[in-house]
Enzyme design. Structure first.
Site, short mmCIF file in Angstrom:
data_model
loop_
_atom_site.label_atom_id
_atom_site.label_comp_id
_atom_site.label_asym_id
_atom_site.label_seq_id
_atom_site.Cartn_x
_atom_site.Cartn_y
_atom_site.Cartn_z
N THR A 185 1.01 -1.23 -0.06
CA THR A 185 -0.02 0.09 0.03
C THR A 185 0.85 1.51 -0.09
O THR A 185 2.22 1.41 0.09
CB THR A 185 -0.95 -0.16 1.36
N ASP A 186 0.21 2.29 -0.18
CA ASP A 186 0.99 3.58 -0.09
C ASP A 186 0.88 4.28 1.15
O ASP A 186 1.13 5.56 1.29
CB ASP A 186 0.14 4.57 -1.12
N SER A 195 1.12 8.87 4.78
CA SER A 195 0.63 8.59 3.64
C SER A 195 1.46 8.98 2.81
O SER A 195 1.99 10.28 2.92
CB SER A 195 -0.47 9.58 3.44
N ARG A 196 2.05 8.18 2.00
CA ARG A 196 3.33 8.42 1.17
C ARG A 196 3.16 9.29 -0.21
O ARG A 196 3.85 9.98 -0.57
CB ARG A 196 4.07 7.15 0.70
N VAL A 197 1.82 9.21 -0.69
CA VAL A 197 1.53 9.98 -1.91
C VAL A 197 0.49 11.12 -1.55
O VAL A 197 0.48 12.07 -2.18
CB VAL A 197 1.24 9.26 -3.00
#
Ligand code: ATP
Ligand code: MG
Length: 510
Positions: free
Chosen positions: A347-348, A373-375
């Site tokens: 997941t991101d 939350s990476r993006v």
């Protein structure tokens, strides 16, 4: 006469002229939703096998002298010695807007007594995920309405954000609040007549939950007017493992339809731990070799092929998106177990929920330090970034100092200021479930916090003050809220308006 001829012609044309060749086999072993058949030498991998009484199975094991297949639906009437035929088709489910507001099983058959579903289209349950070319990075926010998530762990359309935590820590609530918030936004957006407005449709996949829980979820969505924008795919704990195994893929196919047709959709898998356990059961019954924690070797692929199907498509490919919120249940907060680490890596980002926080009354019980939350921040609107950009850093600093400050009482002024602000931040982030906040309200609250309007209020009174503030701005400062939404950035003018609104509110709150 002519009429009759025409009718006969039409009938002849409608006749199927191809001879279908099907391969017939016999059930030699049957247990717990898994059948092994002899004589199906031409079965394909993942092909639908049809049995009597409308029972269907999927060929999963193609061995030298037998075919192992999982059975879907109610299979009580099936016996050893019964026939199974190949169909030449892959398992598919109905898709389209006709499913909105409905509760269906894993084959897309209604479970809600609201009549038949007349779908125009069917999508295969197993599909290869979109490749690299059609994809685009996320650039549009998906507002959850949960202040803490929208501010510090923002989610973008097309993102995959894992919700992870022990049992009963509020995992489902976060996902359902997000669905409810989408419905609220959809209703307002569609009523406003704005041509650029893009509604988000939701799919909720219940995997291995108690029937009573699923019923409660349906009722909750209905009460909040969210059911009409939602499809519920239910494979409850009472169904055999094969249904649980297929459920997320079936839901995903329904969500994919929206994405492929240029729309935005959100899908919740509640939860993938039970999904992995169901797959383990199916695999053991199919006599596949087992690996770590007795899961079969391809359990990583099980989830990666599912989650990769969520994407944000480029405009050239319709510009649709499918956002996924998979849920994973941990045991005693252990995120390093096999399934959690797998899904974390696919997941991101993850929203991590903690039992300790939940019991202390910090709800949502999000552990900000290890949630990321990476993006999503690239999709956050500018005004949000202006008020929330530094929040995570400040929070981390506060946590560190607060732990340290427990041991000593005389703190320097700077440390004290950070701790005081952090205490208020924690209070402001508390939010009941089923009460998502509009984005402009969220931004205003954070602006008031960042600009010291909560500083002189006792920490215990923050909740009350926040409620009164929200009340005030939603009734007396509607033009301000509209301006935040339309301008999406806090200009000097907007800043002045916010200041004025906050000062006016402060006068009413003594
Ligand atoms: P399970 O492990 O049973 O699936 P879960 O982690 O999905 O549980 P929920 O069912 O979402 O947890 O929530 C557990 C309980 O906590 C519910 O009764 C819910 O109403 C309550 N709850 C969840 N979030 C909040 C919140 N923000 N404020 C108040 N109560 C909450
Ligand atoms: Mg739950």
């Amino acid at each position: 006469m002519n009429e009759i001829l025409k009718e006969i012609n039409a009938k002849i044309e409608a006749l199927e002229s191809v001879n279908r060749h099907s391969n017939v086999g016999k059930v030699v072993a049957l247990a717990d939703g898994v059948a092994r058949l002899n004589g199906l030498s031409q079965a394909m991998y993942n092909e639908m096998i049809s049995f009597k009484d409308g029972i269907f199975g999927i060929a999963l094991n193609l061995a030298e002298n037998e075919v192992g297949c999982v059975l879907l639906g109610d299979t009580t009437t099936l016996k050893e010695g019964d026939e199974g035929k190949t169909t030449g088709k892959l398992l598919s489910v109905p898709v389209g807007k006709c499913l909105l507001g409905r509760v269906v099983d894993v084959l897309g058959r209604p479970l809600d007594n609201k009549g038949d579903i007349n779908a125009q289209e069917y999508y295969p349950v197993e599909k290869i995920a979109p490749g690299i070319l059609p994809r685009k990075s996320v650039n549009q926010p998906l507002q959850t309405g949960i202040l803490e998530v929208d501010a510090m762990i923002p989610i973008g359309r097309g993102q995959r954000e894992l919700i992870i935590g022990d049992r009963c820590t509020g995992k489902t609530s976060i996902a359902l609040d997000t669905i409810i918030n989408q419905a609220k936004i959809n209703k307002e957006g569609l009523a406003s007549g704005d041509k650029d407005f893009r509604p988000v449709y939701s799919v909720y996949v219940a995997i291995g939950q108690k029937n009573a829980n699923i019923a409660r979820t349906i009722q909750l969505l209905e009460e909040h007017g969210a059911l009409e924008y939602t499809i519920i795919v239910a494979a409850s704990a009472s169904e055999n493992a094969a249904n649980l195994y297929i459920a997320p893929y079936a839901g995903c196919a329904m969500g994919e339809w929206f994405m492929q047709n240029g729309m935005d959709a959100l899908i919740v898998y509640d939860d993938l731990s039970k999904h992995a356990a169901a797959y383990r059961q199916v695999s053991l019954l199919l006599k596949r070799p087992s690996g770590r924690e007795a899961y079969p070797g391809d359990v990583f692929y099980l989830h990666s092929k599912l989650l990769e199907r969520s994407a944000r498509l480029d405009e050239k490919y319709g510009g649709g998106s499918l956002t996924a919120l998979p849920i994973i249940e941990t045991q005693q907060g252990d995120v390093s177990a096999y399934i959690p680490t797998n899904v974390i890596s696919i997941t991101d980002g993850q929203i991590f929920l903690e039992t300790d926080l939940f019991n202390q009354g910090v709800r949502p019980a999000i552990s900000v330090g290890i949630s990321v939350s990476r993006v999503g921040s690239s999709a956050q609107i500018k005004a949000f970034k202006q008020v929330a950009g530094k929040l995570k850093g400040e929070y981390a600093q506060y946590k560190e100092l607060a732990a340290f400050a427990q041991f000593g009482s005389d703190l320097d002024a700077r440390t004290k200021a950070i701790i005081d602000k952090g205490d208020r931040l924690v209070e402001v982030m508390k939010q009941n479930n089923n009460s998502p906040k509009p984005v402009a309200v969220e931004i205003s609250i954070l602006w008031a916090l960042q600009n010291g309007f909560f500083d002189d209020i006792d920490v215990k009174k923050i909740g009350e003050a926040q409620a009164s503030f929200e009340d005030f701005i939603t009734t007396s400062a509607t033009s301000l809220l509209e301006k935040i939404v339309s301008e999406k950035v806090i200009s000097n003018e907007l800043s002045d308006m916010l200041k004025e609104a906050c000062s006016n509110w402060k006068k009413t709150f003594a």
